[in-house]
Design a protein around this motif. Structure first.
Motif, PDB file in Angstrom:
ATOM      1  N   CYS A 136       0.858  -1.182   0.000  1.00 12.62           N
ATOM      2  CA  CYS A 136       0.000   0.000   0.000  1.00 12.62           C
ATOM      3  C   CYS A 136       0.892   1.228   0.000  1.00 12.62           C
ATOM      4  O   CYS A 136       2.083   1.135   0.311  1.00 12.62           O
ATOM      5  CB  CYS A 136      -0.931   0.005   1.208  1.00 12.62           C
TER       6      CYS A 136
ATOM      7  N   ILE B 114      -7.983   8.793 -10.835  1.00 16.47           N
ATOM      8  CA  ILE B 114      -7.237   8.609  -9.586  1.00 16.47           C
ATOM      9  C   ILE B 114      -6.793   9.983  -9.095  1.00 16.47           C
ATOM     10  O   ILE B 114      -6.121  10.717  -9.815  1.00 16.47           O
ATOM     11  CB  ILE B 114      -6.013   7.698  -9.796  1.00 16.47           C
TER      12      ILE B 114
ATOM     13  N   GLN C  73      -3.283   3.962  -2.084  1.00 17.13           N
ATOM     14  CA  GLN C  73      -3.554   2.787  -2.909  1.00 17.13           C
ATOM     15  C   GLN C  73      -3.112   1.552  -2.158  1.00 17.13           C
ATOM     16  O   GLN C  73      -2.151   1.583  -1.395  1.00 17.13           O
ATOM     17  CB  GLN C  73      -2.854   2.898  -4.261  1.00 17.13           C
TER      18      GLN C  73
ATOM     19  N   TYR D 215      -4.945  -2.618  -7.833  1.00 14.52           N
ATOM     20  CA  TYR D 215      -4.924  -1.616  -6.772  1.00 14.52           C
ATOM     21  C   TYR D 215      -6.315  -1.025  -6.590  1.00 14.52           C
ATOM     22  O   TYR D 215      -7.071  -0.867  -7.542  1.00 14.52           O
ATOM     23  CB  TYR D 215      -3.959  -0.478  -7.119  1.00 14.52           C
TER      24      TYR D 215
ATOM     25  N   TYR E 253      -7.892   2.528  -5.128  1.00 13.95           N
ATOM     26  CA  TYR E 253      -7.416   3.890  -4.880  1.00 13.95           C
ATOM     27  C   TYR E 253      -8.475   4.698  -4.140  1.00 13.95           C
ATOM     28  O   TYR E 253      -9.671   4.482  -4.337  1.00 13.95           O
ATOM     29  CB  TYR E 253      -7.134   4.599  -6.213  1.00 13.95           C
TER      30      TYR E 253
END
Length: 168
Positions: A102, A115, A121, A130, A132
């Motif tokens: 992360c 994003i 993340q 991932y 986000y």
């Protein structure tokens, strides 16, 4: 031009760790060495060999009160300076030997415009996608951000990961 020279736009050469970027790396390295779980802090090339990053290896028996159920854990940090008036970009990225990782990033994702620039993340394994979410950083200075991540944000995420009753 040598590595670390100031670029025409006032930023720094991404591969160099001298000048303002070098001073930030040194401040972060010194402070990382004061974290009780830190075993080592080194500067390493990035995976593509085009940049450098700080890598702190943690004692998992100490990190977050020994909650980490992995043999190895590390925090990788990168910081890219920019001219006055433009926010520096950075990432503080945590990885475990279990495959979980992360990170708290301030950087664009040109391929995925939804994003947020400042985001968190995480993914359960390298095979996972991932997830986000936007994040508001409380600190702006490199050392302040380091302590915000290592004292507050990372322990919260690790506790939530190993204890589902923990609020994130």
């Amino acid at each position: 031009m040598s590595l670390g020279d100031l670029l025409a736009d006032g930023g720094s050469d991404p591969i160099g760790v001298s000048g303002r970027r070098g001073r930030i790396f040194e401040q972060l390295r010194i402070n990382l060495n004061h974290h009780p779980a830190t075993e080592t802090v080194v500067v390493r090339p990035t995976r593509d060999q085009r940049d450098r990053k700080l890598v702190a290896h943690f004692d998992t028996q100490i990190l977050v009160d020994g909650l980490v159920d992995a043999d190895e854990a590390r925090l990788e940090i990168n910081w890219w300076t920019h001219p006055v008036g433009i926010d520096d970009q950075f990432k503080f990225h945590y990885l475990e030997s279990s495959g979980y990782d992360c990170g708290w990033h301030r950087q664009p994702h040109p391929a995925e415009s939804d994003i947020p620039f400042d985001h968190f993340q995480q993914r359960a394994s390298p095979e996972s996608d991932y997830h986000y979410q936007g994040v508001d950083f409380l600190e702006d200075a490199p050392v302040g951000l380091l302590w915000e991540v290592t004292r507050t944000r990372l322990p919260r995420i690790v506790r939530a990961r190993y204890d589902p009753n923990t609020d994130v």
